[in-house]
Design an enzyme around this catalytic site. Sequence first.
Site: not given
Length: 286
Positions: A178, A191
């Site tokens: 990401s 995350y």
Amino acid sequence: MENKKKEKLRPGQVQARPGIENEMQPRPKSEPKSYEGGKLAGKTALITGGDSGIGRAVAILFAKEGARVAIVYLGEDEDAVYTKDQITAVGGTCRLIKADLSKEESCRQAVEETVQLFGGLDVLVNNAGTQWEQSSIEDISTEQLLQTFYTNFFSYFWMTKYAVGHLKKGAAIVNTTSVTAYRGSPALMDYAATKGAIVGFTRSLAGNLVKKGIRVNAVAPGPVWTPLIVSSFDKEKVASFGSDVPMERAGEPNEIAPCYVFLASEDASFMTGQVLHPNGGEIING
């Protein structure tokens, strides 16, 4: 220390500048690659989190490029069946595997089921993920931290551990990281940490498998319109999601999926240990 002589890969040769390509030995390959039946024809792909979002788009596009596809999903039966129907509609073959990949044994079983059904494995796409927004590290419980890592990182490690023995020369692994791995995310600290771990894992695994002819790369999407978004943020954030990138919008899963096809196919035959960044124009120098 004695200098190691470099292995000669081609005959030594010198030309006057600027050089004549037709006189080189061997001549550089410049003809476009062609793929009868698609870029992934005859290959078997296993995709985690393949029921919706990026995983669904990747699964459908893989099938259109000729791959047999197995998708692993947690519990969203309706989404999974729809994905299978879309794959069938383009003439593809799809196996649905319902499993909790935060458990090691489920990862092993998912790989074994795919191999037994299709007779082998050529492409592994680690894509499953989860997230919870928290404004303070004090609000991130140990339970949340562990669940995030079990789902987002440990599953990638375990899926790869059990898949690698079935992968042969020319196989590919593609991991979903990401943009948050590179720029961080104040409200998604755990995350973002898992996504950073995936980058390190990708680069390390690529070096470990390079001599076996197995390529390992990753995709680091920016904001993408998926079910993870509407299940993670409040209405106000959902309404403006993606507006802070240069393109001022979130991407669509089908805009991200071609990155996975590229990395899984022979088009990316000279790439390993790399990360592609479909993120709406954000420069992260990663």
